[in-house]
Design a protein around this motif. Structure first.
Motif, PDB file in Angstrom:
ATOM      1  N   GLU A  46       0.860  -1.186   0.000  1.00 32.29           N
ATOM      2  CA  GLU A  46       0.000   0.000   0.000  1.00 32.29           C
ATOM      3  C   GLU A  46       0.888   1.224   0.000  1.00 32.29           C
ATOM      4  N   THR A  47       0.885   1.921  -1.095  1.00 31.46           N
ATOM      5  CA  THR A  47       1.675   3.149  -1.196  1.00 31.46           C
ATOM      6  C   THR A  47       1.066   3.989  -2.304  1.00 31.46           C
ATOM      7  N   SER A  48       1.621   5.159  -2.532  1.00 36.24           N
ATOM      8  CA  SER A  48       1.102   5.986  -3.632  1.00 36.24           C
ATOM      9  C   SER A  48       2.227   6.820  -4.212  1.00 36.24           C
ATOM     10  N   GLU A  73       1.965   9.824  -4.968  1.00 38.66           N
ATOM     11  CA  GLU A  73       1.943  11.115  -4.266  1.00 38.66           C
ATOM     12  C   GLU A  73       2.793  11.073  -2.982  1.00 38.66           C
ATOM     13  N   TRP A  74       2.616  10.005  -2.163  1.00 39.40           N
ATOM     14  CA  TRP A  74       3.366   9.883  -0.899  1.00 39.40           C
ATOM     15  C   TRP A  74       4.863   9.855  -1.190  1.00 39.40           C
ATOM     16  N   ILE A  75       5.244   9.019  -2.143  1.00 39.85           N
ATOM     17  CA  ILE A  75       6.685   8.826  -2.394  1.00 39.85           C
ATOM     18  C   ILE A  75       7.310  10.109  -2.949  1.00 39.85           C
ATOM     19  N   GLU A  79       6.224  13.229  -2.687  1.00 40.69           N
ATOM     20  CA  GLU A  79       6.193  14.325  -1.721  1.00 40.69           C
ATOM     21  C   GLU A  79       7.291  14.167  -0.661  1.00 40.69           C
ATOM     22  N   ARG A  80       7.489  12.938  -0.175  1.00 40.89           N
ATOM     23  CA  ARG A  80       8.461  12.730   0.909  1.00 40.89           C
ATOM     24  C   ARG A  80       9.895  12.606   0.427  1.00 40.89           C
ATOM     25  N   THR A  81      10.075  12.081  -0.806  1.00 45.38           N
ATOM     26  CA  THR A  81      11.452  11.742  -1.227  1.00 45.38           C
ATOM     27  C   THR A  81      11.884  12.366  -2.559  1.00 45.38           C
ATOM     28  N   GLN A 135      28.280   1.744   3.264  1.00 46.78           N
ATOM     29  CA  GLN A 135      26.925   2.054   2.819  1.00 46.78           C
ATOM     30  C   GLN A 135      26.881   3.334   1.977  1.00 46.78           C
ATOM     31  N   CYS A 136      26.022   4.276   2.356  1.00 47.35           N
ATOM     32  CA  CYS A 136      25.839   5.457   1.499  1.00 47.35           C
ATOM     33  C   CYS A 136      27.080   6.340   1.417  1.00 47.35           C
ATOM     34  N   SER A 137      27.965   6.236   2.402  1.00 44.03           N
ATOM     35  CA  SER A 137      29.218   7.001   2.334  1.00 44.03           C
ATOM     36  C   SER A 137      30.315   6.186   1.660  1.00 44.03           C
ATOM     37  N   GLY A 150       7.371  -3.403   4.736  1.00 46.51           N
ATOM     38  CA  GLY A 150       8.710  -2.903   4.399  1.00 46.51           C
ATOM     39  C   GLY A 150       8.719  -1.619   3.590  1.00 46.51           C
ATOM     40  N   ARG A 151       7.533  -1.030   3.384  1.00 44.51           N
ATOM     41  CA  ARG A 151       7.440   0.042   2.376  1.00 44.51           C
ATOM     42  C   ARG A 151       8.283   1.282   2.664  1.00 44.51           C
ATOM     43  N   ASN A 152       8.479   1.623   3.953  1.00 50.97           N
ATOM     44  CA  ASN A 152       9.211   2.869   4.233  1.00 50.97           C
ATOM     45  C   ASN A 152      10.655   2.787   3.749  1.00 50.97           C
ATOM     46  N   ASN A 200      15.153   3.891  10.802  1.00 50.48           N
ATOM     47  CA  ASN A 200      14.392   4.857  11.605  1.00 50.48           C
ATOM     48  C   ASN A 200      14.448   6.176  10.815  1.00 50.48           C
ATOM     49  N   GLY A 201      13.522   6.300   9.846  1.00 48.25           N
ATOM     50  CA  GLY A 201      13.593   7.343   8.821  1.00 48.25           C
ATOM     51  C   GLY A 201      13.762   8.760   9.339  1.00 48.25           C
ATOM     52  N   GLN A 202      12.916   9.168  10.295  1.00 44.20           N
ATOM     53  CA  GLN A 202      12.981  10.562  10.749  1.00 44.20           C
ATOM     54  C   GLN A 202      14.264  10.843  11.519  1.00 44.20           C
ATOM     55  N   PHE A 203      14.714   9.848  12.297  1.00 50.28           N
ATOM     56  CA  PHE A 203      15.967   9.993  13.054  1.00 50.28           C
ATOM     57  C   PHE A 203      17.140  10.161  12.078  1.00 50.28           C
ATOM     58  N   ALA A 254      19.910  10.564  -1.177  1.00 54.23           N
ATOM     59  CA  ALA A 254      19.147   9.860  -0.139  1.00 54.23           C
ATOM     60  C   ALA A 254      17.697  10.290  -0.167  1.00 54.23           C
ATOM     61  N   ASN A 255      17.490  11.581  -0.396  1.00 50.57           N
ATOM     62  CA  ASN A 255      16.149  12.148  -0.352  1.00 50.57           C
ATOM     63  C   ASN A 255      16.261  13.548  -0.951  1.00 50.57           C
ATOM     64  N   LEU A 256      15.414  13.858  -1.933  1.00 51.53           N
ATOM     65  CA  LEU A 256      15.486  15.166  -2.588  1.00 51.53           C
ATOM     66  C   LEU A 256      15.303  16.298  -1.584  1.00 51.53           C
ATOM     67  N   PHE A 283      26.018  10.875   3.500  1.00 54.47           N
ATOM     68  CA  PHE A 283      25.699  10.483   4.879  1.00 54.47           C
ATOM     69  C   PHE A 283      24.899   9.190   4.808  1.00 54.47           C
ATOM     70  N   GLY A 284      25.139   8.289   5.737  1.00 57.43           N
ATOM     71  CA  GLY A 284      24.329   7.075   5.724  1.00 57.43           C
ATOM     72  C   GLY A 284      24.587   6.173   6.902  1.00 57.43           C
ATOM     73  N   SER A 285      24.141   4.931   6.721  1.00 58.43           N
ATOM     74  CA  SER A 285      24.202   3.913   7.767  1.00 58.43           C
ATOM     75  C   SER A 285      25.584   3.852   8.405  1.00 58.43           C
ATOM     76  N   GLY A 286      25.573   3.669   9.705  1.00 55.38           N
ATOM     77  CA  GLY A 286      26.822   3.591  10.486  1.00 55.38           C
ATOM     78  C   GLY A 286      26.671   4.239  11.859  1.00 55.38           C
TER      79      GLY A 286
HETATM   80  N1  ACO Z   1       3.877   4.742   1.257  1.00 59.38           N
HETATM   81  C1  ACO Z   1       2.842   5.224   1.967  1.00 59.38           C
HETATM   82  N2  ACO Z   1       2.907   5.450   3.302  1.00 59.38           N
HETATM   83  C2  ACO Z   1       4.075   5.189   3.911  1.00 59.38           C
HETATM   84  C3  ACO Z   1       5.195   4.675   3.222  1.00 59.38           C
HETATM   85  C4  ACO Z   1       5.064   4.444   1.833  1.00 59.38           C
HETATM   86  N3  ACO Z   1       6.069   3.976   1.095  1.00 59.38           N
HETATM   87  N4  ACO Z   1       6.206   4.510   4.092  1.00 59.38           N
HETATM   88  C5  ACO Z   1       5.759   4.897   5.300  1.00 59.38           C
HETATM   89  N5  ACO Z   1       4.466   5.313   5.193  1.00 59.38           N
HETATM   90  C6  ACO Z   1       3.607   5.838   6.254  1.00 59.38           C
HETATM   91  C7  ACO Z   1       4.015   5.351   7.619  1.00 59.38           C
HETATM   92  O1  ACO Z   1       3.429   4.114   7.919  1.00 59.38           O
HETATM   93  C8  ACO Z   1       3.512   6.457   8.507  1.00 59.38           C
HETATM   94  O2  ACO Z   1       2.137   6.271   8.702  1.00 59.38           O
HETATM   95  P1  ACO Z   1       1.435   6.639  10.123  1.00 59.38           P
HETATM   96  O3  ACO Z   1       1.657   8.112  10.303  1.00 59.38           O
HETATM   97  O4  ACO Z   1       0.024   6.249   9.914  1.00 59.38           O
HETATM   98  O5  ACO Z   1       2.155   5.807  11.144  1.00 59.38           O
HETATM   99  C9  ACO Z   1       3.680   7.716   7.656  1.00 59.38           C
HETATM  100  O6  ACO Z   1       3.753   7.259   6.289  1.00 59.38           O
HETATM  101  C10 ACO Z   1       4.921   8.514   7.990  1.00 59.38           C
HETATM  102  O7  ACO Z   1       6.056   7.636   8.025  1.00 59.38           O
HETATM  103  P2  ACO Z   1       7.488   8.155   8.357  1.00 59.38           P
HETATM  104  O8  ACO Z   1       8.436   6.994   8.331  1.00 59.38           O
HETATM  105  O9  ACO Z   1       7.446   8.979   9.597  1.00 59.38           O
HETATM  106  O10 ACO Z   1       7.763   9.099   7.100  1.00 59.38           O
HETATM  107  P3  ACO Z   1       8.849  10.219   6.912  1.00 59.38           P
HETATM  108  O11 ACO Z   1       8.197  11.502   6.718  1.00 59.38           O
HETATM  109  O12 ACO Z   1       9.939  10.140   7.939  1.00 59.38           O
HETATM  110  O13 ACO Z   1       9.498   9.809   5.515  1.00 59.38           O
HETATM  111  C11 ACO Z   1      11.534   8.796   4.704  1.00 59.38           C
HETATM  112  C12 ACO Z   1      10.188   8.580   5.412  1.00 59.38           C
HETATM  113  C13 ACO Z   1      11.265   9.258   3.311  1.00 59.38           C
HETATM  114  C14 ACO Z   1      12.229   7.453   4.709  1.00 59.38           C
HETATM  115  C15 ACO Z   1      12.393   9.847   5.454  1.00 59.38           C
HETATM  116  O14 ACO Z   1      12.348   9.623   6.833  1.00 59.38           O
HETATM  117  C16 ACO Z   1      13.828   9.889   4.992  1.00 59.38           C
HETATM  118  O15 ACO Z   1      14.146  10.220   3.869  1.00 59.38           O
HETATM  119  N6  ACO Z   1      14.782   9.611   5.896  1.00 59.38           N
HETATM  120  C17 ACO Z   1      16.215   9.718   5.609  1.00 59.38           C
HETATM  121  C18 ACO Z   1      16.707   8.646   4.690  1.00 59.38           C
HETATM  122  C19 ACO Z   1      18.229   8.726   4.576  1.00 59.38           C
HETATM  123  O16 ACO Z   1      18.819   9.785   4.526  1.00 59.38           O
HETATM  124  N7  ACO Z   1      18.901   7.589   4.572  1.00 59.38           N
HETATM  125  C20 ACO Z   1      20.351   7.636   4.592  1.00 59.38           C
HETATM  126  C21 ACO Z   1      20.932   6.935   3.518  1.00 59.38           C
HETATM  127  S1  ACO Z   1      20.419   5.263   3.330  1.00 59.38           S
HETATM  128  C22 ACO Z   1      21.789   4.250   3.709  1.00 59.38           C
HETATM  129  O17 ACO Z   1      22.779   4.633   4.251  1.00 59.38           O
HETATM  130  C23 ACO Z   1      21.656   2.777   3.382  1.00 59.38           C
END
Ligand code: ACO
Length: 335
Positions: A28-30, A32-34, A36-38, A114-116, A155-157, A226-229, A264-266, A322-325
């Motif tokens: 379940e995704t859209s 629009e969600w993807i 807007e967030r990324t 990873q990303c670095s 796993g969608r996030n 942990n996306g927001q962190f 990582a994210n626009l 910047f990335g995992s680590g």
């Molecule tokens: N489609 C629809 N809904 C979704 C999706 C999806 N793909 N993924 C999550 N959601 C929902 C969640 O379930 C949550 O719903 P709820 O509010 O009902 O609980 C809501 O959307 C918000 O989820 P969050 O995870 O809080 O979304 P956030 O705004 O944080 O965006 C994202 C997620 C895009 C992953 C963001 O946190 C991000 O870009 N983080 C940084 C990523 C990054 O820099 N990674 C480093 C490199 S990666 C590496 O090193 C391997």
């Protein structure tokens, strides 16, 4: 002391395009969600029928980079290979490339950042060239994410973000002062290791243990984020690494001609663009087409920017990731 400079660039991405709407068959995704967030519109995922792997993609990118450097495989003295998705648990991808390109028995080093990963790899290669040990080094970032992502709503996030692809650079000895790689800065903060990680299988959590537990909720063999962190740390660390690189060279933000941020994210890239008062032409993004290709992202973006004529002789180019680590860093280049 010598300098090092990039003399060849190449990239390869699989043909198979997976749009945001295509993902709806698994979760379940859209769109629009993807978006807007990324900022991501589509990504490339290997079509299993092609039998493409992290190493085969890397080999294709590497061949292009070596040719563009005006060299042959026999001129390469060393391989540095960055990936979090090697074809095998061990050995790593570097030796696979040595074999696939039928190179002599040169050294091959794998980097696990990873990303670095590409930033770290470039820095390692730069040190080998600066000390005079090697003359031409093949530096690669390649990832096959699609083979290891959870294609479900659970796993969608994570799953919607990642894409497959490879990029390669040839780093060569340069005897001109003030040209090529001016500096690299590398950092880590391991206390956040579990905020973006794939924990099992590993020696701390081996396959028989996972199978024996037979717990349907145990998905420790899929990446966790942990996306927001991660987001909050990314915007801070990206900025720090860029400022550190500029300061080390007595430069200011107005001196930047081109910034290539890890894709990582626009929204992260746009935040950095505003912070450093850069125009759209001074930041190269392609996450819209490829998603996050982790160790391949910076080198694919650098190659595309260069192919499009956006990087000129004498330009100040900054790479940052910047990335995992967590791990992060920057490389400052006078092109
Ligand atoms: N489609 C629809 N809904 C979704 C999706 C999806 N793909 N993924 C999550 N959601 C929902 C969640 O379930 C949550 O719903 P709820 O509010 O009902 O609980 C809501 O959307 C918000 O989820 P969050 O995870 O809080 O979304 P956030 O705004 O944080 O965006 C994202 C997620 C895009 C992953 C963001 O946190 C991000 O870009 N983080 C940084 C990523 C990054 O820099 N990674 C480093 C490199 S990666 C590496 O090193 C391997």
């Amino acid at each position: 002391m010598y300098n090092s400079k990039i003399t060849g660039l190449g990239y390869f991405v699989p043909d198979n395009i997976v749009t945001n709407d295509d993902l709806k068959q698994w979760m379940e995704t859209s769109d629009e969600w993807i978006q807007e967030r990324t900022g991501i519109k589509e990504r490339r995922w290997i079509d299993p029928a092609t039998k493409e792997t992290t190493s085969t993609m890397a080999a294709k990118a590497a061949k292009i980079a070596i040719k563009r450097a005006g060299l042959t495989k026999d001129d390469i003295d060393f391989i540095v290979f960055a990936t979090l998705s090697p074809d095998m648990y061990f050995p790593g991808g570097g030796v696979r490339i040595q074999d696939m390109l039928e190179m002599p028995t040169i050294g091959a080093l794998d980097v696990r950042n990873q990303c670095s990963g590409f930033i770290y790899s470039l820095s390692v290669a730069d040190q080998f060239i600066k000390t005079g040990m090697y003359k031409n080094i093949l530096v690669i970032g390649s990832e096959n994410h699609s083979g290891g992502l959870e294609r479900s709503t659970r796993g969608r996030n994570v799953t919607v973000i990642f894409g497959d692809g490879a990029g390669a650079a040839v780093l060569s000895r340069c005897e001109q002062d003030g040209k090529g790689i001016l500096s690299s800065h590398l950092h880590s903060e391991g206390k956040h290791a579990k905020e973006l990680a794939l924990e099992g299988p590993s020696t701390g959590r081996w396959v028989p243990e996972i199978l024996a537990e037979n717990d349907p909720d145990d998905v420790s063999y899929y990446p966790y984020m942990n996306g927001q962190f991660v987001f909050k740390h990314a915007v801070v660390r990206f900025s720090e690494a860029i400022v550190e690189g500029l300061k080390a060279n007595g430069l200011e933000k107005k001196d930047i001609n081109m910034l290539i941020p890890h894709q990582a994210n626009l929204r992260i890239a746009q935040f950095i663009q505003r912070k450093f008062e850069l125009s759209d032409d001074q930041v190269y993004n392609n996450i819209m087409k490829y998603g996050n290709t982790t160790a391949a992202s910076v080198i694919i973006a650098l190659t595309e920017a260069w192919e499009k004529g956006k990087i000129h002789e004498g330009d100040l180019v900054i790479l940052a990731a910047f990335g995992s680590g967590f791990t992060w860093g920057s490389v400052v280049i006078r092109w």
